[in-house]
Scaffold this motif. Sequence first.
Motif, PDB file in Angstrom:
ATOM      1  N   VAL A   1       1.743   2.044  -2.360  1.00 55.58           N
ATOM      2  CA  VAL A   1       0.523   0.983  -2.067  1.00 55.58           C
ATOM      3  C   VAL A   1      -0.357   1.760  -1.214  1.00 55.58           C
ATOM      4  CG1 VAL A   1      -0.335  -1.024  -1.235  1.00 55.58           C
ATOM      5  CG2 VAL A   1       1.874  -0.718  -2.464  1.00 55.58           C
ATOM      6  N   ASN A   2      -1.592   2.202  -1.640  1.00 51.47           N
ATOM      7  CA  ASN A   2      -2.582   2.834  -0.508  1.00 51.47           C
ATOM      8  C   ASN A   2      -3.566   1.862   0.202  1.00 51.47           C
ATOM      9  OD1 ASN A   2      -1.694   5.440  -0.965  1.00 51.47           O
ATOM     10  ND2 ASN A   2      -3.179   5.673  -2.940  1.00 51.47           N
ATOM     11  N   ASP A   3      -3.762   2.231   1.250  1.00 52.89           N
ATOM     12  CA  ASP A   3      -4.601   1.441   2.038  1.00 52.89           C
ATOM     13  C   ASP A   3      -6.252   1.420   1.560  1.00 52.89           C
ATOM     14  OD1 ASP A   3      -2.787   0.773   4.119  1.00 52.89           O
ATOM     15  OD2 ASP A   3      -3.265   2.318   5.289  1.00 52.89           O
ATOM     16  N   LYS A   4      -6.826   0.448   1.481  1.00 49.58           N
ATOM     17  CA  LYS A   4      -8.311   0.334   1.154  1.00 49.58           C
ATOM     18  C   LYS A   4      -8.937  -0.487   2.082  1.00 49.58           C
ATOM     19  CE  LYS A   4     -10.102   1.026  -2.566  1.00 49.58           C
ATOM     20  NZ  LYS A   4     -10.617   2.067  -3.217  1.00 49.58           N
ATOM     21  N   ASN A   5     -10.172  -0.108   2.543  1.00 51.76           N
ATOM     22  CA  ASN A   5     -10.901  -0.584   3.649  1.00 51.76           C
ATOM     23  C   ASN A   5     -11.317  -1.912   3.234  1.00 51.76           C
ATOM     24  OD1 ASN A   5     -10.591   1.430   5.483  1.00 51.76           O
ATOM     25  ND2 ASN A   5     -12.586   2.578   4.842  1.00 51.76           N
ATOM     26  N   ASP A   6     -11.312  -2.078   1.918  1.00 50.43           N
ATOM     27  CA  ASP A   6     -12.176  -3.604   1.477  1.00 50.43           C
ATOM     28  C   ASP A   6     -11.046  -4.496   1.118  1.00 50.43           C
ATOM     29  OD1 ASP A   6     -11.443  -1.860  -0.608  1.00 50.43           O
ATOM     30  OD2 ASP A   6     -13.251  -2.619  -1.828  1.00 50.43           O
ATOM     31  N   ALA A   7      -9.611  -4.244   1.358  1.00 50.64           N
ATOM     32  CA  ALA A   7      -8.671  -5.234   1.318  1.00 50.64           C
ATOM     33  C   ALA A   7      -8.881  -6.569   2.326  1.00 50.64           C
ATOM     34  CB  ALA A   7      -7.199  -4.540   1.520  1.00 50.64           C
ATOM     35  N   THR A   8      -8.598  -7.590   1.813  1.00 49.51           N
ATOM     36  CA  THR A   8      -8.882  -8.748   2.719  1.00 49.51           C
ATOM     37  C   THR A   8      -7.401  -9.172   3.335  1.00 49.51           C
ATOM     38  OG1 THR A   8      -7.967 -10.461   0.928  1.00 49.51           O
ATOM     39  CG2 THR A   8     -10.636  -9.601   0.915  1.00 49.51           C
TER      40      THR A   8
ATOM     41  N   SER B   1       9.498  11.310 -15.308  1.00 45.99           N
ATOM     42  CA  SER B   1       8.686  10.619 -16.102  1.00 45.99           C
ATOM     43  C   SER B   1       7.479  10.756 -15.495  1.00 45.99           C
ATOM     44  CB  SER B   1       9.388   9.407 -16.451  1.00 45.99           C
ATOM     45  OG  SER B   1       8.506   8.532 -16.915  1.00 45.99           O
ATOM     46  N   MET B   2       6.312  10.431 -16.035  1.00 48.96           N
ATOM     47  CA  MET B   2       4.845   9.935 -15.740  1.00 48.96           C
ATOM     48  C   MET B   2       5.144   8.746 -15.063  1.00 48.96           C
ATOM     49  SD  MET B   2       2.462   9.679 -18.858  1.00 48.96           S
ATOM     50  CE  MET B   2       1.031   9.168 -18.088  1.00 48.96           C
ATOM     51  N   TYR B   3       6.001   7.815 -15.302  1.00 52.25           N
ATOM     52  CA  TYR B   3       6.020   6.637 -14.844  1.00 52.25           C
ATOM     53  C   TYR B   3       7.054   6.395 -13.587  1.00 52.25           C
ATOM     54  CZ  TYR B   3       4.161   5.579 -19.355  1.00 52.25           C
ATOM     55  OH  TYR B   3       3.328   5.791 -20.487  1.00 52.25           O
ATOM     56  N   PHE B   4       7.498   7.619 -13.121  1.00 49.83           N
ATOM     57  CA  PHE B   4       8.458   7.597 -12.020  1.00 49.83           C
ATOM     58  C   PHE B   4       7.997   6.838 -10.774  1.00 49.83           C
ATOM     59  CE2 PHE B   4      10.401   9.379  -8.241  1.00 49.83           C
ATOM     60  CZ  PHE B   4      11.759   9.335  -8.458  1.00 49.83           C
ATOM     61  N   GLY B   5       6.611   7.236 -10.321  1.00 45.01           N
ATOM     62  CA  GLY B   5       5.912   6.648  -9.265  1.00 45.01           C
ATOM     63  C   GLY B   5       4.485   6.228  -9.793  1.00 45.01           C
ATOM     64  N   ARG B   6       4.183   4.968  -9.416  1.00 39.45           N
ATOM     65  CA  ARG B   6       2.940   4.649  -9.632  1.00 39.45           C
ATOM     66  C   ARG B   6       2.098   3.958  -8.482  1.00 39.45           C
ATOM     67  NH1 ARG B   6       3.041   1.114 -15.278  1.00 39.45           N
ATOM     68  NH2 ARG B   6       3.876   3.101 -16.674  1.00 39.45           N
ATOM     69  N   THR B   7       1.020   3.990  -8.210  1.00 40.08           N
ATOM     70  CA  THR B   7       0.062   3.539  -7.138  1.00 40.08           C
ATOM     71  C   THR B   7      -0.783   2.374  -7.446  1.00 40.08           C
ATOM     72  OG1 THR B   7       0.060   5.913  -6.586  1.00 40.08           O
ATOM     73  CG2 THR B   7      -1.600   4.444  -5.398  1.00 40.08           C
TER      74      THR B   7
ATOM     75  N   THR C   1       0.160  -4.336  -7.667  1.00 41.02           N
ATOM     76  CA  THR C   1       1.368  -4.266  -6.678  1.00 41.02           C
ATOM     77  C   THR C   1       2.432  -5.079  -7.045  1.00 41.02           C
ATOM     78  OG1 THR C   1       0.032  -3.764  -4.686  1.00 41.02           O
ATOM     79  CG2 THR C   1       2.316  -4.329  -4.342  1.00 41.02           C
ATOM     80  N   ARG C   2       2.160  -6.271  -7.371  1.00 36.48           N
ATOM     81  CA  ARG C   2       3.408  -7.132  -8.117  1.00 36.48           C
ATOM     82  C   ARG C   2       3.847  -6.697  -9.358  1.00 36.48           C
ATOM     83  NH1 ARG C   2       4.112 -10.057 -12.245  1.00 36.48           N
ATOM     84  NH2 ARG C   2       2.224  -9.975 -12.832  1.00 36.48           N
ATOM     85  N   LYS C   3       3.047  -6.012 -10.322  1.00 29.18           N
ATOM     86  CA  LYS C   3       3.694  -5.271 -11.511  1.00 29.18           C
ATOM     87  C   LYS C   3       4.161  -4.443 -11.301  1.00 29.18           C
ATOM     88  CE  LYS C   3      -0.357  -7.001 -14.356  1.00 29.18           C
ATOM     89  NZ  LYS C   3      -1.702  -6.488 -15.242  1.00 29.18           N
ATOM     90  N   LEU C   4       3.921  -3.407 -10.263  1.00 23.86           N
ATOM     91  CA  LEU C   4       4.790  -2.175  -9.831  1.00 23.86           C
ATOM     92  C   LEU C   4       6.192  -2.823  -9.165  1.00 23.86           C
ATOM     93  CD1 LEU C   4       2.345   0.151  -8.082  1.00 23.86           C
ATOM     94  CD2 LEU C   4       3.167   0.176 -10.342  1.00 23.86           C
ATOM     95  N   LEU C   5       6.422  -3.516  -8.703  1.00 20.13           N
ATOM     96  CA  LEU C   5       7.482  -4.224  -8.086  1.00 20.13           C
ATOM     97  C   LEU C   5       8.541  -5.111  -9.190  1.00 20.13           C
ATOM     98  CD1 LEU C   5       6.286  -5.154  -4.438  1.00 20.13           C
ATOM     99  CD2 LEU C   5       7.809  -3.266  -5.022  1.00 20.13           C
ATOM    100  N   PHE C   6       7.805  -5.714  -9.995  1.00 23.86           N
ATOM    101  CA  PHE C   6       8.486  -6.576 -10.596  1.00 23.86           C
ATOM    102  C   PHE C   6       8.432  -6.383 -12.285  1.00 23.86           C
ATOM    103  CE2 PHE C   6       7.615  -8.660  -6.872  1.00 23.86           C
ATOM    104  CZ  PHE C   6       8.947  -9.219  -6.480  1.00 23.86           C
TER     105      PHE C   6
ATOM    106  N   ALA D   1       2.415  13.825  -9.460  1.00 29.20           N
ATOM    107  CA  ALA D   1       2.187  12.578  -9.292  1.00 29.20           C
ATOM    108  C   ALA D   1       2.213  12.184  -7.832  1.00 29.20           C
ATOM    109  CB  ALA D   1       3.047  11.484 -10.003  1.00 29.20           C
ATOM    110  N   HIS D   2       1.140  11.111  -7.174  1.00 29.99           N
ATOM    111  CA  HIS D   2       1.133  11.004  -5.917  1.00 29.99           C
ATOM    112  C   HIS D   2       2.141   9.888  -5.805  1.00 29.99           C
ATOM    113  CE1 HIS D   2      -1.082   9.917  -2.204  1.00 29.99           C
ATOM    114  NE2 HIS D   2      -0.431   8.626  -2.455  1.00 29.99           N
ATOM    115  N   THR D   3       3.432  10.581  -5.439  1.00 31.30           N
ATOM    116  CA  THR D   3       4.624   9.791  -4.996  1.00 31.30           C
ATOM    117  C   THR D   3       5.506  10.501  -3.901  1.00 31.30           C
ATOM    118  OG1 THR D   3       6.362   8.359  -6.029  1.00 31.30           O
ATOM    119  CG2 THR D   3       5.928  10.620  -6.801  1.00 31.30           C
ATOM    120  N   ALA D   4       6.481   9.940  -3.650  1.00 31.33           N
ATOM    121  CA  ALA D   4       7.525  10.510  -2.881  1.00 31.33           C
ATOM    122  C   ALA D   4       8.328  11.714  -3.520  1.00 31.33           C
ATOM    123  CB  ALA D   4       8.262   9.676  -2.032  1.00 31.33           C
TER     124      ALA D   4
END
Length: 168
Positions: free
Chosen positions: A133-140, A103-109, A118-123, A48-51
Motif C-alpha cells: 500500500v503506497n502513500d498518496k498525498n491525496d488520500a483522505t 507469479s506476477m500475482y505474488f505481490g500487488r500494489t 486494498t480490500r480486494k488485495l487483502l480478502f 514486481a514492486h514487492t518485498a
Amino acid sequence: MKINQFFNKHEILRREWKKFFSMKQGMPVLLLNILLSVFPRFTRLYDAHTAFSFTKSDMRAAYELLQKELVENFTEKFRTADDFSIQFARYYQIVQGHVNVRSMYFGRTANTDNPELTRKLLFDYKKTKIANVNDKNDATNNDLKEIVKLFNKRFPTVSSFERYNGPV
C-alpha cells in the motif's frame, strides 16, 4: 548501467533462460522479456514492486562491486537521481540466478487513496501473497482509517515483531 558494466547479458540469458522466459511470471512479463532480449544490454529487469529477500552473501557481493559509489551515497544528506539503491542488489541476485520465479500475482500494489483495491488485495485476490500500500498525498483521513480497519480485520493478532500502541 552498472549491471551491464559487470555482466554480459547474452551469457546471463543463455545460463538463466528458464527464469527470464517463464510462463509462471505471466504473459505480459514473458512478452516484455522476449522483446527486451533482442537488445545487446540489459535495459531493465522486470521485478514486481514487492518485498523480496536477500542472502548475506549476495548483499556482500553486490556491495563489494559498488563499494566506492555506495560509500559516497552513504555520506550524502539527500538522495539524488544518481544514487544507487537496494535495487542494484536485487538486480545482482537476478542476473546471478539467485532468485525463484514468482507469479506476477505474488505481490500487488494499491494506493492509500483506494481502500477498495486494498480490500480486494487483502480478502479477494487469493494468488496475492504480499499486498503493498503506497502513500498518496491525496488520500483522505477517511481513506486511511478505512485501510487501517481493513488491515486490523485481516490481521487481528499483533505480531511479536510489531510495537502495539493501542487502537488507531
